[in-house]
Design a protein around this motif. Structure first.
Motif, PDB file in Angstrom:
ATOM      1  N   ASN A  92      -0.968   2.434 -12.164  1.00  0.00           N
ATOM      2  CA  ASN A  92      -1.782   2.799 -11.002  1.00  0.00           C
ATOM      3  C   ASN A  92      -1.798   4.312 -10.823  1.00  0.00           C
ATOM      4  N   GLN A  93      -0.617   4.922 -10.962  1.00  0.00           N
ATOM      5  CA  GLN A  93      -0.519   6.380 -10.849  1.00  0.00           C
ATOM      6  C   GLN A  93      -1.324   7.072 -11.930  1.00  0.00           C
ATOM      7  N   ALA A  94      -1.192   6.603 -13.172  1.00  0.00           N
ATOM      8  CA  ALA A  94      -1.796   7.278 -14.323  1.00  0.00           C
ATOM      9  C   ALA A  94      -3.323   7.326 -14.238  1.00  0.00           C
ATOM     10  N   VAL A  95      -3.928   6.267 -13.702  1.00  0.00           N
ATOM     11  CA  VAL A  95      -5.393   6.248 -13.603  1.00  0.00           C
ATOM     12  C   VAL A  95      -5.884   6.706 -12.235  1.00  0.00           C
ATOM     13  N   GLY A  96      -4.946   7.021 -11.322  1.00  0.00           N
ATOM     14  CA  GLY A  96      -5.341   7.417  -9.972  1.00  0.00           C
ATOM     15  C   GLY A  96      -6.047   6.298  -9.243  1.00  0.00           C
ATOM     16  N   LEU A  97      -5.533   5.077  -9.399  1.00  0.00           N
ATOM     17  CA  LEU A  97      -6.233   3.895  -8.908  1.00  0.00           C
ATOM     18  C   LEU A  97      -6.515   3.948  -7.415  1.00  0.00           C
ATOM     19  N   CYS A  98      -5.554   4.438  -6.644  1.00  0.00           N
ATOM     20  CA  CYS A  98      -5.724   4.460  -5.187  1.00  0.00           C
ATOM     21  C   CYS A  98      -5.852   5.882  -4.641  1.00  0.00           C
ATOM     22  N   SER A  99      -6.212   6.814  -5.504  1.00  0.00           N
ATOM     23  CA  SER A  99      -6.302   8.218  -5.079  1.00  0.00           C
ATOM     24  C   SER A  99      -7.431   8.450  -4.085  1.00  0.00           C
ATOM     25  N   ASP A 100      -8.456   7.600  -4.133  1.00  0.00           N
ATOM     26  CA  ASP A 100      -9.591   7.750  -3.218  1.00  0.00           C
ATOM     27  C   ASP A 100      -9.593   6.684  -2.128  1.00  0.00           C
ATOM     28  N   GLY A 101      -8.444   6.042  -1.934  1.00  0.00           N
ATOM     29  CA  GLY A 101      -8.359   4.991  -0.930  1.00  0.00           C
ATOM     30  C   GLY A 101      -7.990   3.670  -1.567  1.00  0.00           C
ATOM     31  N   PRO A 102      -7.887   2.611  -0.769  1.00  0.00           N
ATOM     32  CA  PRO A 102      -7.480   1.302  -1.279  1.00  0.00           C
ATOM     33  C   PRO A 102      -8.403   0.808  -2.391  1.00  0.00           C
ATOM     34  N   ALA A 107       6.580  -6.787  -7.235  1.00  0.00           N
ATOM     35  CA  ALA A 107       7.850  -6.600  -6.529  1.00  0.00           C
ATOM     36  C   ALA A 107       7.785  -5.284  -5.768  1.00  0.00           C
ATOM     37  N   ALA A 108       8.210  -5.310  -4.525  1.00  0.00           N
ATOM     38  CA  ALA A 108       8.171  -4.088  -3.719  1.00  0.00           C
ATOM     39  C   ALA A 108       9.264  -4.101  -2.660  1.00  0.00           C
ATOM     40  N   THR A 109       9.874  -2.941  -2.463  1.00  0.00           N
ATOM     41  CA  THR A 109      10.863  -2.749  -1.408  1.00  0.00           C
ATOM     42  C   THR A 109      10.479  -1.504  -0.619  1.00  0.00           C
ATOM     43  N   HIS A 110      10.562  -1.589   0.697  1.00  0.00           N
ATOM     44  CA  HIS A 110      10.275  -0.418   1.531  1.00  0.00           C
ATOM     45  C   HIS A 110      11.200   0.722   1.122  1.00  0.00           C
ATOM     46  N   PRO A 111      10.686   1.957   1.034  1.00  0.00           N
ATOM     47  CA  PRO A 111      11.521   3.093   0.597  1.00  0.00           C
ATOM     48  C   PRO A 111      12.828   3.244   1.358  1.00  0.00           C
ATOM     49  N   ASP A 112      12.850   2.895   2.630  1.00  0.00           N
ATOM     50  CA  ASP A 112      14.072   3.022   3.438  1.00  0.00           C
ATOM     51  C   ASP A 112      15.095   1.928   3.154  1.00  0.00           C
ATOM     52  N   TRP A 113      14.699   0.924   2.367  1.00  0.00           N
ATOM     53  CA  TRP A 113      15.562  -0.235   2.142  1.00  0.00           C
ATOM     54  C   TRP A 113      15.940  -0.417   0.677  1.00  0.00           C
ATOM     55  N   ARG A 114      15.730   0.592  -0.120  1.00  0.00           N
ATOM     56  CA  ARG A 114      16.078   0.482  -1.535  1.00  0.00           C
ATOM     57  C   ARG A 114      17.591   0.613  -1.741  1.00  0.00           C
ATOM     58  N   LYS A 115      18.054   0.068  -2.862  1.00  0.00           N
ATOM     59  CA  LYS A 115      19.470   0.092  -3.249  1.00  0.00           C
ATOM     60  C   LYS A 115      20.347  -0.680  -2.265  1.00  0.00           C
ATOM     61  N   LYS A 116      19.778  -1.752  -1.704  1.00  0.00           N
ATOM     62  CA  LYS A 116      20.548  -2.627  -0.822  1.00  0.00           C
ATOM     63  C   LYS A 116      20.607  -4.055  -1.372  1.00  0.00           C
ATOM     64  N   GLY A 117      20.213  -4.233  -2.647  1.00  0.00           N
ATOM     65  CA  GLY A 117      20.288  -5.549  -3.265  1.00  0.00           C
ATOM     66  C   GLY A 117      19.154  -6.485  -2.914  1.00  0.00           C
ATOM     67  N   ILE A 118      18.077  -5.953  -2.329  1.00  0.00           N
ATOM     68  CA  ILE A 118      16.981  -6.817  -1.896  1.00  0.00           C
ATOM     69  C   ILE A 118      16.309  -7.513  -3.074  1.00  0.00           C
ATOM     70  N   MET A 119      16.009  -6.774  -4.152  1.00  0.00           N
ATOM     71  CA  MET A 119      15.347  -7.399  -5.294  1.00  0.00           C
ATOM     72  C   MET A 119      16.220  -8.486  -5.909  1.00  0.00           C
ATOM     73  N   ASN A 120      17.525  -8.227  -5.998  1.00  0.00           N
ATOM     74  CA  ASN A 120      18.439  -9.242  -6.539  1.00  0.00           C
ATOM     75  C   ASN A 120      18.355 -10.522  -5.714  1.00  0.00           C
ATOM     76  N   GLN A 138       0.809  -1.216   0.000  1.00  0.00           N
ATOM     77  CA  GLN A 138       0.000   0.000   0.000  1.00  0.00           C
ATOM     78  C   GLN A 138       0.845   1.270   0.000  1.00  0.00           C
ATOM     79  N   ILE A 139       2.089   1.179   0.501  1.00  0.00           N
ATOM     80  CA  ILE A 139       2.957   2.369   0.499  1.00  0.00           C
ATOM     81  C   ILE A 139       4.017   2.298  -0.609  1.00  0.00           C
ATOM     82  N   THR A 140       3.940   1.255  -1.429  1.00  0.00           N
ATOM     83  CA  THR A 140       4.919   1.101  -2.515  1.00  0.00           C
ATOM     84  C   THR A 140       4.189   0.850  -3.833  1.00  0.00           C
ATOM     85  N   PHE A 141       3.963  -0.385  -4.166  1.00  0.00           N
ATOM     86  CA  PHE A 141       3.400  -0.772  -5.458  1.00  0.00           C
ATOM     87  C   PHE A 141       2.059  -0.101  -5.750  1.00  0.00           C
TER      88      PHE A 141
END
Length: 223
Positions: free
Chosen positions: A34-44, A135-148, A24-27
């Motif tokens: 999702n952004q382009a259509v405002g899919l979650c702009s009014d809530g989940p 695929a999703a990584t918490h914003p504070d944990w990006r660029k730490k090789g998690i997806m790899n 909910q805070i990433t993907f």
């Protein structure tokens, strides 16, 4: 040698709600369509929530957890046939049934994607593949090789199941670069402005997200 900051583990049923909070805070808000259509702009979005939950019980998904056991990254994977089933669960049928006009647009793009990539024709010797659906990584944990690390574990399990193909769809320019860096091969690409319904583009995300793509990684050769 320093200890790794996270561990990669299989997703368990008890992880579902924590994973959904991470999505909910990433993907949910970061994915370009999702952004382009405002899919979650009014809530989940209930339809997106169901889509993400669907594959979690299959036992093919992986999570990254910090030293306290908190989930900081996830790869939601599912086993899928190369050709969509003709039982009403295909994306086109789902789009015609869906009551959410925003999610309908996404389903139509996914339907166009399946029709365009025609994986069952490209890989006629295969019946199933494992699909990296989310695929999703918490914003504070990006660029730490998690997806790899998550993809590596997914590849290992996929091979153990005797499945040769790993699929990753990329609606984002950044995820496309990640797929290529991880050794995936692009087998389908379409510009969003060319993916149309009734003569009009269905969804056109903001640049640099201009292409919808499908990537495949062949994990082993047939004997």
């Amino acid at each position: 040698m320093s200890q790794p900051e996270y561990r990669v583990l299989p997703v368990e049923e008890k992880d579902t709600e924590e994973i959904m909070k991470l999505l909910q805070i990433t993907f949910f808000i970061d994915e370009p369509m999702n952004q382009a259509v405002g899919l979650c702009s009014d809530g989940p979005c209930a339809e997106l929530d169901d889509y993400c939950r669907h594959c979690l019980p299959e036992g093919l998904s992986f999570k990254a957890v910090d030293k306290d056991g908190k989930i900081v990254g996830v790869l939601v994977n599912g086993k899928c046939p190369l050709e969509e089933p003709k039982d009403g669960s295909d994306y086109l049928s789902l789009a015609k049934q869906c009551q959410n006009p925003k999610f309908v647009k996404i389903l139509y793009v996914l339907a166009k994607r399946e029709d365009g990539c025609k994986l069952w024709k490209k890989f006629p010797e295969e019946e199933y593949l494992v699909d990296v659906k989310v695929a999703a990584t918490h914003p504070d944990w990006r660029k730490k090789g998690i997806m790899n690390a998550l993809v590596k574990e997914t590849e290992k399990l996929t091979k153990e199941l005797g499945i040769r193909l790993l699929r990753m769809d990329t609606s984002s320019a950044f995820s496309a670069m990640s797929a290529e860096r991880l050794g995936f091969t692009n087998v389908y690409s379409a510009k969003y402005v060319d993916i149309k319904l009734d003569g009009q583009p269905i969804i056109v995300p903001e640049p640099p997200h201009v292409d919808d793509r499908v990537y495949i990684k062949t994990l082993f050769d047939r004997k």
